[in-house]
Design a protein around this motif. Structure first.
Motif, PDB file in Angstrom:
ATOM      1  N   ILE A 182      -1.949   5.391  11.186  1.00 55.23           N
ATOM      2  CA  ILE A 182      -2.904   4.392  11.669  1.00 55.23           C
ATOM      3  C   ILE A 182      -2.243   3.016  11.754  1.00 55.23           C
ATOM      4  N   GLY A 183      -1.434   2.673  10.747  1.00 56.94           N
ATOM      5  CA  GLY A 183      -0.714   1.396  10.786  1.00 56.94           C
ATOM      6  C   GLY A 183       0.225   1.301  11.956  1.00 56.94           C
ATOM      7  N   TRP A 184       0.865   2.404  12.317  1.00 53.96           N
ATOM      8  CA  TRP A 184       1.757   2.416  13.476  1.00 53.96           C
ATOM      9  C   TRP A 184       0.963   2.285  14.776  1.00 53.96           C
ATOM     10  N   LYS A 185      -0.155   3.007  14.863  1.00 53.51           N
ATOM     11  CA  LYS A 185      -0.977   2.949  16.078  1.00 53.51           C
ATOM     12  C   LYS A 185      -1.585   1.562  16.289  1.00 53.51           C
ATOM     13  N   LEU A 186      -1.942   0.880  15.213  1.00 56.09           N
ATOM     14  CA  LEU A 186      -2.534  -0.446  15.316  1.00 56.09           C
ATOM     15  C   LEU A 186      -1.492  -1.560  15.456  1.00 56.09           C
ATOM     16  N   GLY A 187      -0.211  -1.205  15.332  1.00 56.64           N
ATOM     17  CA  GLY A 187       0.848  -2.185  15.511  1.00 56.64           C
ATOM     18  C   GLY A 187       1.256  -2.909  14.242  1.00 56.64           C
ATOM     19  N   TYR A 188       0.748  -2.484  13.087  1.00 64.97           N
ATOM     20  CA  TYR A 188       1.140  -3.125  11.828  1.00 64.97           C
ATOM     21  C   TYR A 188       2.518  -2.671  11.371  1.00 64.97           C
ATOM     22  N   ALA A 213       0.831  -1.204   0.000  1.00 63.78           N
ATOM     23  CA  ALA A 213       0.000   0.000   0.000  1.00 63.78           C
ATOM     24  C   ALA A 213       0.864   1.253   0.000  1.00 63.78           C
ATOM     25  N   VAL A 214       1.952   1.242   0.748  1.00 68.27           N
ATOM     26  CA  VAL A 214       2.850   2.401   0.782  1.00 68.27           C
ATOM     27  C   VAL A 214       3.523   2.590  -0.573  1.00 68.27           C
ATOM     28  N   VAL A 215       3.970   1.520  -1.178  1.00 69.79           N
ATOM     29  CA  VAL A 215       4.611   1.608  -2.495  1.00 69.79           C
ATOM     30  C   VAL A 215       3.614   2.132  -3.532  1.00 69.79           C
ATOM     31  N   ILE A 216       2.393   1.626  -3.509  1.00 69.07           N
ATOM     32  CA  ILE A 216       1.372   2.092  -4.454  1.00 69.07           C
ATOM     33  C   ILE A 216       1.072   3.568  -4.235  1.00 69.07           C
ATOM     34  N   ALA A 217       1.012   3.990  -2.980  1.00 69.66           N
ATOM     35  CA  ALA A 217       0.759   5.403  -2.688  1.00 69.66           C
ATOM     36  C   ALA A 217       1.884   6.275  -3.226  1.00 69.66           C
ATOM     37  N   ARG A 260      -2.188  15.051  -5.810  1.00 75.06           N
ATOM     38  CA  ARG A 260      -0.923  14.724  -5.141  1.00 75.06           C
ATOM     39  C   ARG A 260      -1.003  15.043  -3.654  1.00 75.06           C
ATOM     40  N   ILE A 261      -1.578  16.179  -3.323  1.00 68.30           N
ATOM     41  CA  ILE A 261      -1.730  16.543  -1.915  1.00 68.30           C
ATOM     42  C   ILE A 261      -2.640  15.551  -1.206  1.00 68.30           C
ATOM     43  N   GLY A 262      -3.734  15.180  -1.857  1.00 66.18           N
ATOM     44  CA  GLY A 262      -4.655  14.206  -1.269  1.00 66.18           C
ATOM     45  C   GLY A 262      -3.998  12.857  -1.041  1.00 66.18           C
ATOM     46  N   PHE A 263      -3.218  12.387  -2.017  1.00 65.76           N
ATOM     47  CA  PHE A 263      -2.517  11.108  -1.871  1.00 65.76           C
ATOM     48  C   PHE A 263      -1.480  11.185  -0.754  1.00 65.76           C
ATOM     49  N   SER A 264      -0.802  12.325  -0.637  1.00 66.39           N
ATOM     50  CA  SER A 264       0.209  12.483   0.413  1.00 66.39           C
ATOM     51  C   SER A 264      -0.425  12.455   1.801  1.00 66.39           C
ATOM     52  N   VAL A 265      -1.533  13.148   1.961  1.00 67.66           N
ATOM     53  CA  VAL A 265      -2.236  13.154   3.249  1.00 67.66           C
ATOM     54  C   VAL A 265      -2.746  11.752   3.569  1.00 67.66           C
ATOM     55  N   LEU A 266      -3.303  11.075   2.566  1.00 66.62           N
ATOM     56  CA  LEU A 266      -3.796   9.718   2.759  1.00 66.62           C
ATOM     57  C   LEU A 266      -2.665   8.764   3.150  1.00 66.62           C
ATOM     58  N   LEU A 267      -1.502   8.907   2.527  1.00 66.90           N
ATOM     59  CA  LEU A 267      -0.354   8.071   2.876  1.00 66.90           C
ATOM     60  C   LEU A 267       0.083   8.335   4.310  1.00 66.90           C
ATOM     61  N   PHE A 268       0.146   9.606   4.702  1.00 67.06           N
ATOM     62  CA  PHE A 268       0.541   9.953   6.065  1.00 67.06           C
ATOM     63  C   PHE A 268      -0.427   9.346   7.075  1.00 67.06           C
TER      64      PHE A 268
END
Length: 77
Positions: free
Chosen positions: A61-67, A8-12, A48-56
């Motif tokens: 969220i992935g860090w908070k959930l432990g992924y 998902a990060v690579v695709i973003a 681009r701004i929307g994709f950047s915010v979504l990636l952040f």
């Protein structure tokens, strides 16, 4: 699920770079109708701004959930 987050990060990143390249293309394109090209460039930069915010948000969220787990220099070292 960690592998899915990596994909998902690579695709973003690919989407971010693609929209940035599209904005560059519309900026450099020499057309007679400059307003149309300007609107397309603005849309590409907005995406681009929307994709950047979504990636952040996805990383946060992935860090908070432990992924996702931080690596590198330990805090306070």
């Amino acid at each position: 699920i960690i592998l899915t987050m990596q994909y998902a990060v690579v695709i973003a990143f690919v989407l971010i770079m693609g929209s940035l390249a599209a904005a560059l293309f519309f900026m450099m394109k020499n057309t007679t109708d400059s307003k149309k090209g300007g609107k397309k460039m603005a849309l590409a930069l907005t995406l681009r701004i929307g994709f950047s915010v979504l990636l952040f948000l996805a990383i946060l969220i992935g860090w908070k959930l432990g992924y996702l787990h931080p690596t590198g220099i330990p805090a306070g070292a």
